[in-house]
Design an enzyme around this catalytic site. Structure first.
Site, PDB file in Angstrom:
ATOM      1  N   HIS A 261       0.971  -1.106  -0.054  1.00  0.00           N
ATOM      2  CA  HIS A 261       0.008   0.092  -0.065  1.00  0.00           C
ATOM      3  C   HIS A 261       0.885   1.259  -0.115  1.00  0.00           C
ATOM      4  CE1 HIS A 261      -3.584   2.431   0.808  1.00  0.00           C
ATOM      5  NE2 HIS A 261      -2.952   3.065   1.669  1.00  0.00           N
ATOM      6  N   ASP A 263       0.938   5.099  -0.397  1.00  0.00           N
ATOM      7  CA  ASP A 263       0.092   6.330  -0.293  1.00  0.00           C
ATOM      8  C   ASP A 263       0.490   7.181  -1.424  1.00  0.00           C
ATOM      9  OD1 ASP A 263      -2.113   6.083   1.824  1.00  0.00           O
ATOM     10  OD2 ASP A 263      -0.288   5.262   2.834  1.00  0.00           O
ATOM     11  N   ASP A 373      -7.860   1.634   1.957  1.00  0.00           N
ATOM     12  CA  ASP A 373      -7.605   2.564   3.076  1.00  0.00           C
ATOM     13  C   ASP A 373      -8.504   3.870   2.836  1.00  0.00           C
ATOM     14  OD1 ASP A 373      -6.169   3.566   5.228  1.00  0.00           O
ATOM     15  OD2 ASP A 373      -4.717   4.356   3.901  1.00  0.00           O
ATOM     16  N   HIS A 577      -6.273   9.479  -1.126  1.00  0.00           N
ATOM     17  CA  HIS A 577      -7.166   9.478  -0.137  1.00  0.00           C
ATOM     18  C   HIS A 577      -6.288  10.163   1.320  1.00  0.00           C
ATOM     19  CE1 HIS A 577      -5.246   5.275   0.072  1.00  0.00           C
ATOM     20  NE2 HIS A 577      -4.964   5.643   1.333  1.00  0.00           N
TER      21      HIS A 577
HETATM   22 ZN   LIG Z   1      -3.625   4.902   2.586  1.00  0.00          ZN
END
Ligand SMILES: [Zn+2]
Length: 1011
Positions: A261, A263, A373, A577
């Site tokens: 993951h 970001d 997420d 996000h």
């Molecule tokens: Zn995230």
């Protein structure tokens, strides 16, 4: 038998930690290290070619490097001796990592002298392969990303902005050694790790647990701690029978999907994510080369495009593994966006651009949405994702709920229009699993649909600079494929999991409505400038596309494909996000504001230019209406001269709003409304003259600013904790109050208030003919840990309020009957909130606000009234200690809106104000007749064919039929999905030569007009 559990368990822990794990890498020689600090240590990253030519100075092990956000290149040299029987030679590097975080700190990328990439270096993954007998000549691009989260959680830090981060070095190079990886020890560690992890999860009375305990005790007896390498094999022999015991076809089955993951920005700027992706993908492709069982899934077309541009060689390796089906594009989106605040058309573009990228580069259309997420999932998503080619949806974030436990892990999720999508929440409750015994057991025991189905998905791999899956995780997967007492692990792609899960659970239960996250409710409000930029750019993009398409079809100007494509990507990236929700460091939000400002300027110029072409050379004043509804007699999606009378525009003096004073009270009277504003500058009455009904409940006052202390227990930028409501300060003191009637006949009341270190100037405008009171606020905001709300009580007795979301609205209760209702004390709405009784209703519309609440109160005269409050500003101090300081402007309006359609119209109008230009009228590209539908987009087809795409939806939650008449030559009209592929007509009827569209409640429908 005596109980010796803790004695043996403690022994396993100590031997593993102190003797076995450190013995995996046996040092052979220290390497010679040189260093070059980019820009003296504070410069921005440079291209590898430049770094490889630089002058390196000797750098001792243990020396400090890396002021925050600096880059240091290390040059590692040495010689590899002949092959060692114990195992392969590897370089082991420790950049100075804290032992508690798998990512979120310094990282490196190893290069060969020719600039080709070897692999990434991360806290739990610090090795580089080397060839026996060769010289070592490696470069490591080390990034001094500061550790902002784990070490001192949620304390304000200045490290999140380069200008305030200081020059102090954050890291010490702890290790750069040539080692032998002792294969026997490495395998023994894996055996013990898996069996120990399994044992500790089994019930104490389970015979398998005792079997494992005693077996591992015997294995440790065989291990000579003075000769770990020489006796590891013998110890492993004791464990072999324990690992050979099969699960026998029973128990929970886990689809393990390799993943990281990453970001797209968060506690680091966007530019660092570009490098994070390169490091992680370099690791993953190396691991895929070495381990044929690995399958890896990566989302976010944006991250692929970064790699393609900045590290084409790594992208090439990625593409080879995609072709082999082992590196799997997933999610179908441009980024893993927020889904609460993203507007309808932008939500479509997340998929349209994402899926198009995957199709163009790899010939793949993703079938599953991958949003582990994001902070809650709008009730409009099922329809959008189905129409974007995704029948499957994955998240796990709802496991973070503060209060209620979601009842399913596998279910069908139904949205506002009734579309259902097969959805899975991985019961492992993480998207960065390591496949430990604890995680596997948790997935199985936590799974709420067990008994009905027995398959779940586990995403494994370190994220956010952890480098993704490791070979140690693959060792665990290999040992738990079919192991007695353990869930059975199979590494496979998300699509394989979903196919199995759906077949295994044909009657999966249904959840209707949004997937509300009972946490992170402050993300609808934090970083107000980011919210404002998003909302503004979404609407400017709509206008720019509409007028540029109209101009292109009319043959006046080419469509600016590159420019609008580029601007869409800016907006879509910033819907990531942690950007749009306001939860990133200062650097990210500063850049976001700059990017929005630049995009707005470009879009305004484009709109102005195209409108000038369309309107030509006439001298008439014309009004441009980009909304999907008629405004002041001007048709939707067109421009027309202002009708002489009977509308609010072009007001004659006799229609001016009358202003009367009674003591300190002001009474404003227009032809449709009468508004009373008291000496505190608050609205005490708003009477709809047609029906005589007052919108404001007796004894209350609207447009009241309120301050609350806002210091959540953790996750400052993210969370608004419910106790914030317990203290409130009403801002009723007035420093100045003025009233005036402007040239258009509108009455304008201006109220200035000073509080704390801040100032607010509120404006209330009543225009002739308008059934709404327009409000604006300009705040010079210097509060800390405080939320600013504005309250608008409305005299409507309603059990539900309608909140706009993408392509429709969602009804939520105004009461708190259940714990689920109570948890939704702060919710997201787009352009409007609407409350109604039959025949009467009120809307609150806004230009850039997302955080809302509606509360319910007993009326003194019987019944109830409701209070709508907008969350205007917050001031959290982590991760950006200066969040929202400075000047802000917001607009909103209190609207008499008997029908929800009135709210829809007013919501569009406040976000798409009319433009006035001179010239001749502009005929809309399409004319709508009959019922009510909202055109959300008019754009050229993405395939360059010159076809026009018209996207519309039903906005009331009713059934409707509309006729559509193009005003340009159209060869054929077909229905398409959001990817612009032709689909079977579902509402479109062209049989009698006219175009009729029949829509179900909230149905979204796209047409391709072939030219
Ligand atoms: Zn995230």
């Amino acid at each position: 038998m005596h109980d010796r559990r803790s004695l043996i368990e403690d022994r396993i822990t100590r031997v593993l930690t102190e003797r076995l794990r450190p013995a995996v890498h046996r040092p052979v020689a220290d390497l010679t290290v040189g260093a070059w600090h980019v820009g003296g240590g504070r410069g921005e990253p440079v291209a590898p070619a430049q770094a490889l030519r630089a002058h390196y100075e000797a750098f001792p092990i243990g020396a400090a490097w890396g002021p925050a956000w600096g880059t240091t290149w290390f040059h590692l040299t040495g010689t590899v001796p002949p092959a060692d029987d114990a195992g392969p030679h590897e370089v082991v590097v420790d950049l100075g990592w804290a032992p508690h975080s798998s990512g979120f700190q310094a990282e490196g990328l190893a290069y060969r002298p020719d600039g080709s990439v070897v692999k990434g270096l991360n806290p739990m993954n610090g090795w580089i392969p080397v060839e026996p007998g060769n010289t070592i000549d490696l470069y490591v691009e080390a990034a001094a990303n500061p550790l902002l989260l784990q070490a001192h959680p949620f304390l304000p830090t200045e490290l999140g902005e380069k200008s305030s981060a200081g020059d102090r070095p954050l890291y010490r190079l702890a290790r750069a050694q040539l080692c032998v990886r002792d294969t026997a020890v490495w395998e023994l560690v894996a055996d013990l790790d898996v069996l120990d992890g399994l044992m500790r999860e089994l019930p104490a009375q389970d015979g398998r647990r005792t079997e494992l305990l005693l077996g591992m005790g015997r294995a440790l007896d065989r291990l000579d701690l003075a000769d770990v390498s020489g006796t590891a094999g013998a110890a492993a022999t004791e464990l072999a029978p324990l690992l050979a015991r099969r699960a026998g076809g029973t128990g929970h089955r886990i689809s393990a999907v390799g993943h990281a993951h990453i970001d797209s920005a968060w506690l680091w700027p966007v530019r660092e994510t570009v490098r994070k992706v390169a490091r992680t993908v370099a690791n993953v492709t190396h691991l895929l080369d070495e381990h044929p069982q690995l399958v890896y899934a990566m989302s976010s077309a944006q991250q692929y495009e970064w790699l393609e541009e900045h590290r084409p060689e790594v992208f090439e390796r990625l593409a080879q593994h995609v072709a082999a089906g082992r590196f799997v594009p997933t999610g179908g989106m441009w980024v893993e966006s927020d889904t609460n605040m993203v507007g309808g058309e932008a939500m479509v573009r997340q998929f349209l651009l994402g899926q198009r990228y995957f199709r163009e580069k790899f010939g793949i259309t993703c079938r599953e949405v991958w949003l582990p997420d994001s902070f809650g999932y709008s009730a409009a998503l099922p329809q959008i994702v189905r129409q974007a080619g995704c029948p499957h949806f994955l998240t796990q974030k709802i496991s973070w709920n503060q209060q209620n436990v979601f009842p399913h892990h596998t279910f069908r999720w139904e949205g506002i229009d009734g579309t259902r999508v097969f959805t899975h929440f991985p019961p492992v409750d993480t998207y960065t699993a390591e496949l430990t015994g604890r995680e596997l057991a948790h997935a199985a025991t936590n799974f709420r649909d067990k008994g009905a189905t027995d398959v779940s998905l586990v995403p494994f791999g370190y994220g956010d600079g952890g480098g993704g899956p490791t070979r140690e995780m693959l060792q665990r997967a290999a040992r738990t494929g079919d192991l007695a007492g353990s869930p059975r692990v199979t590494i496979e792609a998300p699509a394989d999991f979903f196919a199995r899960a759906e077949a295994d659970y044909p009657d999966a239960p249904v959840w209707v409505g949004e997937l509300y996250l009972e946490l992170h409710r402050g993300t609808y409000t934090s970083q107000a400038r980011t919210k404002e930029g998003n909302r503004r750019c979404e609407h400017l993009l709509r206008e720019a596309e509409l007028w540029a398409t109209t101009a292109a079809v009319r043959g006046l100007a080419d469509y600016p494909v590159e420019q609008l494509g580029r601007l869409w990507k800016v907006v879509l990236l910033q819907q990531f996000h942690d950007i749009l929700p306001g939860s990133s460091i200062a650097w990210v939000h500063r850049e976001a504001a700059d990017n929005y400002a630049a995009a707005e300027a470009e879009l305004e110029e484009l709109i102005t230019g195209r409108l000038a072409l369309l309107a030509g050379h006439g001298d008439d004043e014309i009004v441009v209406n980009a909304t999907p509804f008629e405004v002041s007699g001007v048709p939707p999606l067109g421009a027309a001269t202002v009708p002489a009378a009977g509308t609010a525009v072009g007001t004659a003096a006799d229609r001016a709003v009358r202003v009367e004073r009674a003591g300190g009270t002001l009474v404003l009277t227009s032809d449709v409304l009468q508004v009373t504003i008291d000496e505190r500058g608050l609205v005490t009455a708003l009477v709809d003259l047609a029906g005589g009904r007052d919108v404001i409940p007796e004894g209350t006052a609207a447009n009241l600013l309120q301050l609350h202390q806002d210091f959540p227990n953790k996750w400052d930028a993210w969370d608004l904790d419910e106790f914030y409501r317990n203290t409130v300060r009403d801002l009723t003191d007035v420093d100045d109050l003025q009233v005036a009637v402007d040239a258009d006949g509108a009455a304008v009341v201006t109220v200035r208030r000073v509080f704390g270190a801040s100032t607010a100037t509120q404006t209330m405008t009543l225009r002739p003919g308008a059934r709404q009171l327009d409000c604006a606020i300009e705040v010079e905001w210097h509060e800390r840990e405080t939320v600013l709300k504005v309250g608008l009580p409305v005299d409507v007795h309603a059990t539900e309020a309608a909140y706009e979301t993408q392509f429709g609205h969602l009804r939520r209760p105004t009461h708190t009957n259940t714990s689920w209702d109570a948890a939704r004390f702060e919710v997201c709405a787009h352009r409007f909130v609407h409350l109604a009784e039959p025949g009467f209703g009120v809307a609150v519309v806004n230009s850039a606000t997302y955080g809302h609440e509606v509360t319910r109160h007993e009326s003194p005269g019987g019944g109830t009234f409701s209070t709508v409050r907008l969350s205007l500003l917050r001031a959290p101090r982590f991760p950006d200690p200066q969040t929202d300081q400075g000047r802000h402007r917001r607009r909103y309006a209190l609207v008499v809106a008997p029908d929800v359609l009135d709210a829809v119209r007013a919501g569009y109008r406040i976000n798409l104000p009319e433009r006035r230009i001179t010239g001749a009228p502009v005929e809309p590209l399409v004319l709508l007749g009959g019922g009510t539908a909202a055109v959300e987009a008019v754009k050229p087809a993405e395939d360059g064919s010159g076809d026009v795409i018209v996207r519309l939806y039903e906005p009331r939650g009713a059934r409707t039929a509309v006729t559509i008449q193009p005003t340009f030559a159209v060869r054929e009209v077909v229905q398409v999905d959001l990817l612009e592929d032709q689909v079977e007509p579902d509402g479109l009827d062209t049989r009698d030569g006219s175009i009729t569209v029949r829509l179900r409640p909230f149905q979204l429908l796209s047409l391709r007009l072939r030219r």
